[in-house]
Design a protein around this motif. Sequence first.
Motif, PDB file in Angstrom:
ATOM      1  N   GLU A  62       6.159  35.857  19.657  1.00  0.00           N
ATOM      2  CA  GLU A  62       5.217  37.217  20.368  1.00  0.00           C
ATOM      3  C   GLU A  62       5.966  38.248  19.781  1.00  0.00           C
ATOM      4  O   GLU A  62       5.496  39.608  19.433  1.00  0.00           O
ATOM      5  CB  GLU A  62       5.596  37.217  21.822  1.00  0.00           C
ATOM      6  N   ASP A  66       4.603  41.477  17.835  1.00  0.00           N
ATOM      7  CA  ASP A  66       4.978  42.930  17.953  1.00  0.00           C
ATOM      8  C   ASP A  66       5.692  43.568  17.043  1.00  0.00           C
ATOM      9  O   ASP A  66       5.386  45.043  16.654  1.00  0.00           O
ATOM     10  CB  ASP A  66       6.118  42.996  19.292  1.00  0.00           C
ATOM     11  N   ARG A  91      -1.548  32.858  23.348  1.00  0.00           N
ATOM     12  CA  ARG A  91      -0.728  33.664  22.421  1.00  0.00           C
ATOM     13  C   ARG A  91      -1.757  34.597  21.618  1.00  0.00           C
ATOM     14  O   ARG A  91      -2.489  33.478  21.004  1.00  0.00           O
ATOM     15  CB  ARG A  91       0.493  33.021  21.741  1.00  0.00           C
TER      16      ARG A  91
END
Length: 894
Positions: A62, A66, A91
């Motif tokens: 993640e 980001d 995800r």
Amino acid sequence: MTRSLLTLLAVLTLPGAALPLTLTAAAGAQDASPFEIRHDSDIPDGVRGLGHEFGAEITPPEDAIDYLRALEAAAPDRIRVFDYAESWEGRTLAYAVIARAEILDNLDAVQADLARLADPRGVSAAELDRLVAETPPVVWLSYGVHGDEISSTDAGLRTAYHLVSGVNDPMVETILDNTIVVIDPVQNPDGRARFVHSFTAARGIEPDPSRFSAEHDQPWPGGRFNHYLFDMNRDWFTMSQPETVGRVQAMLDWHPVVVVDAHEMGGDSTYFFAPAAEPFNPQIVRTQRAAQDLIGRNHARWFDRFGYTYFTREIFDLFYPGYGDMWPTMHGAVAMTYEQASPRGLVWRRQDGSTLTYGEAVDHHFIASLSTAQVVAENRERFVRDRLAFRQGAIDERSGPRAILLDRTGNRWGAERLARLLARQGIEVDGIDGGFTACGSRFRNGAYLVRFDQPAGRLARTLLEADTRLPDAFMAEQESRRARGLDHELYDVTAWSLPLMFDVDMAACSALPTNASQRFDPETEMSGGVVGDAAFGYAIPWTDAGQAAMAAALLRQGVAMRTTDAPFTIGERVFPRGTVVIQRHGQADGLDTLVRDAAENTGAIAIGLSSSWTDEGPNLGSGNFNAMVAPRIAMAWGEGTAPTSAGAVRFVLEQRYDLPVTIIRTERLRSADLSGFDVLILPEAGGAGYSGELGENGAHAITRFVQSGGVLVGLGDATRWMASSGVDLLPVQRERAADAIPDDGAEGPVIPGRIIEDEAQLLAAETPRNAMPDSSPGALLRVTANADAWMSAGYDDGAFALVTGSDIYSTVPLDELTTALRFAGPDDLVGGGYLWAENRAQLAYKPFIVSRSSGRGQVIAFTQDPSTRAYQEGLDLALLNAVLLGPAHASPYR
Ligand SMILES: [Zn+2]
């Protein structure tokens, strides 16, 4: 380095670029070190964007996405992020497009130009020249398809940062002036998350270099696979997983000239880059091999400069088209696998006592990534022209078959699914309706036409032809190695012909059929429905897996139904054995709606029955009809099972046929109450295997389950355990090699003397005793049905099974066991691929699927795993026979 005037002008219009520097040719040895360039301080680096320097920690999936978004927020004129898929565990998968501002501002136009280069039909030569001169080629860098091959992802993030933040660096500017770089940093977020979790959970006060430490030793199933435990580096043409589906579409949108798939290998190794190993798929062209060489040489210069060691050519071939390098290669890219020795954590002590750090591994992938983009940038026009020529060459190819027809008659549902699969990966498919004769075959009910004179013609050929030829010299060497007692060098299966794996009849056409046809749209709904007057009820003819899918859906909705062991005829229509009959009487209201919805949702066909009268064969009240139940399915899971087998079986049943599977850890089967289940599946064994995890108690528990009416289904080498002494669930035995020399029993430090008279005697003396058959890398073999066996319903015309390994089971007397499907005779056996001659002779007529009644239950074994990679859809019906028809042939006290 050549560069057209137009591109030069484009460079000159770049706002803020350091123009004089961009115009000098970059040459690896003179380039500034990528580790020392200046970065724009407005762009978040590793510390600001990730909380650590690149390579200091293993970035969770993640955070990686980001970070791409943080780069986009800081430099929207240089990077755009596109979400392309969502994993099973929710995800996001995303790639970043890094390019100069005027490209990012005109992405639609650029993509339109890339598409015209990818399909030059109808584009004038002058226009093509203009497109070649002006269109920036796409360099595609992808990382971490195996989730525990960790350093690649952080290298991808570092590469993105470098290209977005580099200031006044000639190499960065050459890359941005001449290419579009796409970075897909986390191809398998679920697997990476699993690795990061097990690593983090095991951490102590400092990173541990011991290979035995729990940091480096992942619990089952490890992080390599996605949620359904697929090796997604084998899934490209199968497109079974959402991650793959998204990636395939992304590549079809961008038409990359170069694709890198960055991996990790064993920690004691070094680094591997192109050129790849033999054998090469025959659809690969000379220019692709030459470009691999060009790229490899540039990497060598960089690696030499920094003192990194590497190797090329020895392993990692380019033959099987399901790899992340091979599938783009078949579309015309120069696509390559890079492999970095894995620290499998933050630090790894090598066998020789030296240490490998995570940061070093990240550096190596980072340099190889930049070097790749550099080569394309410096040879921009060559890469664009080569890809164009590859696809034009496919359009112009006139040797070999011109097209293939896929018959919609026998396996209608499978043919439609196959057409969809082809169309969704960029292959043009046409539909021909009605009955017709073409290419030497009669098609009673339509066909799909795949012409090879199309831009994706080379991919279509390798996926559809029965056999992809291995180079003679390479196979001669493999036979020689076997004769010398060495392992063969085939890295994966030798056969993958989709019509064989889908069990769809095909005809190869030496001339293009002239029948009227229309382009097939893969987004249309599957064609199913209800036919005829249903005053009495419905029949679901057992002809393909779609029909079984409909039956499963109705069972789960509480519809009562029966399946027949013998065919019956009503009027002109023959209903084959296995066919399910639904009697209206006694059902809850709304039966017609349920049946229609199930038919439409699954794409299956239900036949209305106006009466229960049959013109031939049994009636519904006959003992040939057995009541079905909605199966409650359990499966062994975890230690003792092979992750990819367990995952694929579960995927096929749950995602393709909407049948939930209760997964039970293997060791728990010793004590679990199995009375709540109708079916227990044992996937292929792994690790300590079933004997290690189940022990005697587990064997007793499973035997009790069968005796009291359960259906036990063993896949692949789970058969070994079922047949092992002390378990004795199946009276089958594995065979040694037919030509094996038996052990003469002479033992002890002193044995009788013996004279070796010649080299033939020497060879015999050195031949291993009691040898098993040589392991087969994977070929598609024909199997034929026993028409008296309920387990072979739907397979009257046989099918094909992928055979790997060395397991060959003996034939068994009829009174002990039913062989439902067996391998064909030696002359008909091989449908596609390479099989050692002695295995062919020995496998002929031997069992593929066996079953027997035991107590009140059933024991079924597939001697080869039918759900490997979920790509043998033609065997799905056999698996469904086991879980749907199996309980109908068991008799527990309900
Ligand atoms: Zn890998």
